[in-house]
Design an enzyme around this catalytic site. Structure first.
Site, PDB file in Angstrom:
ATOM      1  N   ARG A 113       0.837  -1.204   0.000  1.00 46.62           N
ATOM      2  CA  ARG A 113       0.000   0.000   0.000  1.00 46.62           C
ATOM      3  C   ARG A 113       0.875   1.258   0.000  1.00 46.62           C
ATOM      4  NH1 ARG A 113      -4.729  -1.641   4.435  1.00 46.62           N
ATOM      5  NH2 ARG A 113      -5.567  -3.434   3.271  1.00 46.62           N
TER       6      ARG A 113
ATOM      7  N   GLU B 264     -13.541 -14.910  12.679  1.00 47.15           N
ATOM      8  CA  GLU B 264     -13.794 -14.187  11.427  1.00 47.15           C
ATOM      9  C   GLU B 264     -13.888 -15.134  10.232  1.00 47.15           C
ATOM     10  OE1 GLU B 264     -11.829 -10.713   8.567  1.00 47.15           O
ATOM     11  OE2 GLU B 264     -10.999 -11.101  10.545  1.00 47.15           O
TER      12      GLU B 264
ATOM     13  N   LYS C 299     -16.746 -11.472  13.921  1.00 48.83           N
ATOM     14  CA  LYS C 299     -16.407 -10.525  12.867  1.00 48.83           C
ATOM     15  C   LYS C 299     -16.594 -11.252  11.548  1.00 48.83           C
ATOM     16  CE  LYS C 299     -12.758  -7.687  10.860  1.00 48.83           C
ATOM     17  NZ  LYS C 299     -11.392  -7.128  10.972  1.00 48.83           N
TER      18      LYS C 299
ATOM     19  N   SER D 206     -15.098  -4.547   6.109  1.00 47.24           N
ATOM     20  CA  SER D 206     -15.468  -3.794   4.901  1.00 47.24           C
ATOM     21  C   SER D 206     -15.335  -4.648   3.641  1.00 47.24           C
ATOM     22  CB  SER D 206     -14.607  -2.531   4.774  1.00 47.24           C
ATOM     23  OG  SER D 206     -13.230  -2.862   4.794  1.00 47.24           O
ATOM     24  N   GLY D 207     -14.388  -5.591   3.631  1.00 49.38           N
ATOM     25  CA  GLY D 207     -14.300  -6.529   2.517  1.00 49.38           C
ATOM     26  C   GLY D 207     -14.012  -5.883   1.171  1.00 49.38           C
ATOM     27  N   GLY D 208     -13.207  -4.821   1.162  1.00 52.30           N
ATOM     28  CA  GLY D 208     -12.884  -4.169  -0.104  1.00 52.30           C
ATOM     29  C   GLY D 208     -13.866  -3.101  -0.520  1.00 52.30           C
TER      30      GLY D 208
ATOM     31  N   SER E 135     -15.744  -3.168  11.811  1.00 48.03           N
ATOM     32  CA  SER E 135     -14.331  -3.473  12.053  1.00 48.03           C
ATOM     33  C   SER E 135     -13.644  -3.312  10.702  1.00 48.03           C
ATOM     34  CB  SER E 135     -14.152  -4.885  12.612  1.00 48.03           C
ATOM     35  OG  SER E 135     -12.774  -5.164  12.789  1.00 48.03           O
TER      36      SER E 135
END
Length: 595
Positions: A121, A264, A306, A348-350, A380
């Site tokens: 990133r 999760e 989660k 959020s999963g992207g 989260s």
């Protein structure tokens, strides 16, 4: 079968006599469990043996029954049922952490990207991937003023667990000072199972040791991610069971080491599946997860879920509204999620910040409308929060503009918090609450009081100056008072010595006091005698008149008294002669002369 059962029984149970064994066989033949297959047969044998064991001890029927139930639990692999192995103190500790994480309106910031992930990133926005850059970036995420108004917890990478801020304070400690619970990501790397496209997460073998170290470093909870993907042939049943059993084992180990496990199961958004398929797969995955956790004896009240938002695949050709997606998510939760679990924090999963906030906001609105939802539903997020922050770094020459990033980060958290409460309105960003603003508001409230105090200070000073001469005089008089007090001391000692005498005198005076008490009685009696005294006074004249009548008689008697005296004198010689006659008679007898 008998040998198998005997090998699994505790030593106290296998010491039955042949007579007990015969009784056990009878119990087994008569048991309704005999027709229930191997498992029921085993349970029947156990109950029969324990019944036989108890038959030989008629005075302990309850003890025999308890032994039977315990043996059956062991045989049915329920020795850790519902956290049975945990102490009451450990259970309370886990529940307290879960309660804080599930604070309404607050969520979790996920900052557990490894050095490689965050390095990718950084590289995309022109920032060099160094440990110091990672440290100051995470410091901004943990110490921005006001974040404790929106965050209840933060997930740290193992590297970050041992880093410190500019003041030399470890990050877990710095977070706790702000009321944010620190947690850690303890799993290792994803591993693809040979011959399949299914994956599992590595790291269970040494998990207990790592959890112990992380807890000592300040962690209060842990998070384990098990990714799965919906495809034409997957996820397979084997992949689901393998990953959910791993999550259950992880949760069991974490609780035993004193960490709250966040489980999760993450069904990624890749694929072209529709919303209905997503609902079916999520129900299967979560049902398998909770069954595995119960089978392993995980204390459900001490866990947090989660998971991904139930979404259609990114390549799905059908558009769904946020309300439809929210209803689908609530459908899954209501079908399988235990009410023992306090909260669920969606990743959020992207998704973008706006997309994730819109879906979470709609989900909380559906929750309010439908009711009967005991869970706290919050966020989260990692990518949804950090992607806009990293974009600020573009064109900065490799520098990290921490001040601008901090300002934007606080605005993002305000949006996430509003969505967690179902009050977010797209296009109308909520007001941001900062710690400094709170302090300023309190300071402004106190300003009028401070000004009044300042105005009153001259008056107080003048009064204090007036009082000074008096205080000086009092100080001068203090030696005199002390001297007088010393003079009075001998008197006080004498008074103390005289106290016993006074007490003795008081005791002597008590009878007199009683006489005083009797005086009122005497007065009352005197009042009663007053009528008699008045009558006597009335009779006194009569008595005086009678006395006057008797006076002549008394005078005559006085006149006759001399005569009586003379006669009495004349009679005296005669009496003397009479007295001498007995003497003469006695003398005559002695002389023999007749008288």
């Amino acid at each position: 079968m008998d040998a198998f059962v005997a090998s699994r029984l505790p030593a106290a149970t296998t010491s039955s006599t042949p007579q007990h064994a015969a009784t056990a066989a009878t119990h087994l033949r008569q048991s309704p469990l005999r027709q229930g297959g191997t498992a029921s047969l085993t349970a029947g044998v156990l109950l029969a043996l324990c019944s036989a064991r108890g038959a030989g001890r008629p005075n302990h029927p309850r003890a025999a029954r308890r032994r039977a139930e315990k043996v059956v639990r062991h045989m049915c692999h329920r020795n850790c049922h519902g956290g049975e192995h945990l102490s009451p103190e450990r259970k309370r500790e886990l529940e307290a952490i879960c309660e804080k994480i599930a604070t309404p309106g607050k969520g979790i910031t996920a900052t557990d990207e490894g050095p490689g992930t965050i390095g990718d990133r950084f590289e995309k926005v022109g920032v060099e991937n160094t440990e110091e850059h990672r440290r100051i970036y995470r410091q901004m995420l943990y110490e921005t003023p006001g974040i404790n108004n929106y965050l209840s917890a933060a997930i740290l990478d193992p590297e970050t667990m041992y880093q410190k801020d500019d003041e030399g304070v470890p990050f877990p400690e710095a977070l706790e000072k702000r009321g944010i619970i620190p947690g850690v990501k303890p799993h290792l790397k994803v591993y693809e199972l040979p011959g399949t496209k299914d994956t599992v997460m590595q790291g269970l073998d040494s998990l207990a040791v790592r959890c112990r170290e992380y807890k000592a470093a300040g962690a209060k909870f842990a998070k384990w991610r098990s990714p799965l993907q919906i495809s034409r042939f997957g996820p397979t049943k084997m992949a689901i069971e393998a990953n959910m059993n791993d999550l259950a084992r992880y949760a069991l180990i974490c609780q035993d080491e004193g960490l709250v496990p966040i489980v999760e199961p993450d069904i990624v958004m890749k694929g072209d599946h529709d919303l209905e398929t997503a609902v079916a797969v999520n129900v299967e995955v979560q049902a398998t997860l909770y069954k595995a956790m119960l089978d392993h004896g995980v204390y459900m009240e001490g866990t947090i879920l989660k998971t991904n938002l139930v979404n259609p695949g990114l390549s799905c050709d059908h558009d769904y509204s946020v309300e439809e997606i929210a209803v689908a998510n609530m459908m899954v939760l209501r079908r399988v999620m235990p009410t023992a679990i306090r909260g669920v924090n969606f990743l959020s999963g992207g998704q973008s910040l706006e997309g994730a906030a819109a879906r979470l906001n709609a989900l909380n609105k559906v929750k309010k409308r439908l009711g009967r939802m005991p869970w706290n539903i919050s966020f989260s997020w990692s990518w949804a929060l950090q992607a806009p922050l990293l974009n600020i770094c573009k064109g900065q020459g490799g520098k990290i503009p921490l001040k601008e990033m901090s300002e934007l980060y606080l605005q993002e958290l305000a949006i996430a918090s509003a969505a967690a409460q179902g009050t977010y309105q797209e296009g109308f960003p909520p007001d941001v609450i900062r710690e400094d603003e709170k302090k300023d508001a309190e300071a402004k409230k106190d300003e009028p009081k401070k000004e009044e105090e300042k105005k009153e200070e001259p008056k107080k000073d003048a009064e204090a100056k007036k009082e000074e001469p008096k205080k000086e005089e009092e100080k001068k008089e203090e030696p005199k008072k002390d001297a007088e007090a010393k003079k009075e001391e001998p008197k006080k000692e004498e008074e103390k010595k005289e106290e016993p005498k006074k007490d003795a005198e008081a005791k002597k005076e008590e009878p007199k006091n009683e006489e005083k008490k009797e005086e009122p009685k005497k007065d009352a009696e005197a009042k009663k005698d007053e009528p008699k005294n008045e009558e006597e006074k009335k009779e006194e004249p009569k008595k005086d008149a009678e006395a006057k009548k008797d006076e002549p008689k008394k005078e005559e008697e006085k006149k006759e008294e001399p005569k009586k005296d003379a006669e009495a004198k004349k009679e005296e010689p005669k009496k003397e002669e009479k007295k001498e006659e007995p003497k003469k008679d006695a003398e005559a007898k002695k002389e023999g002369v007749p008288a």
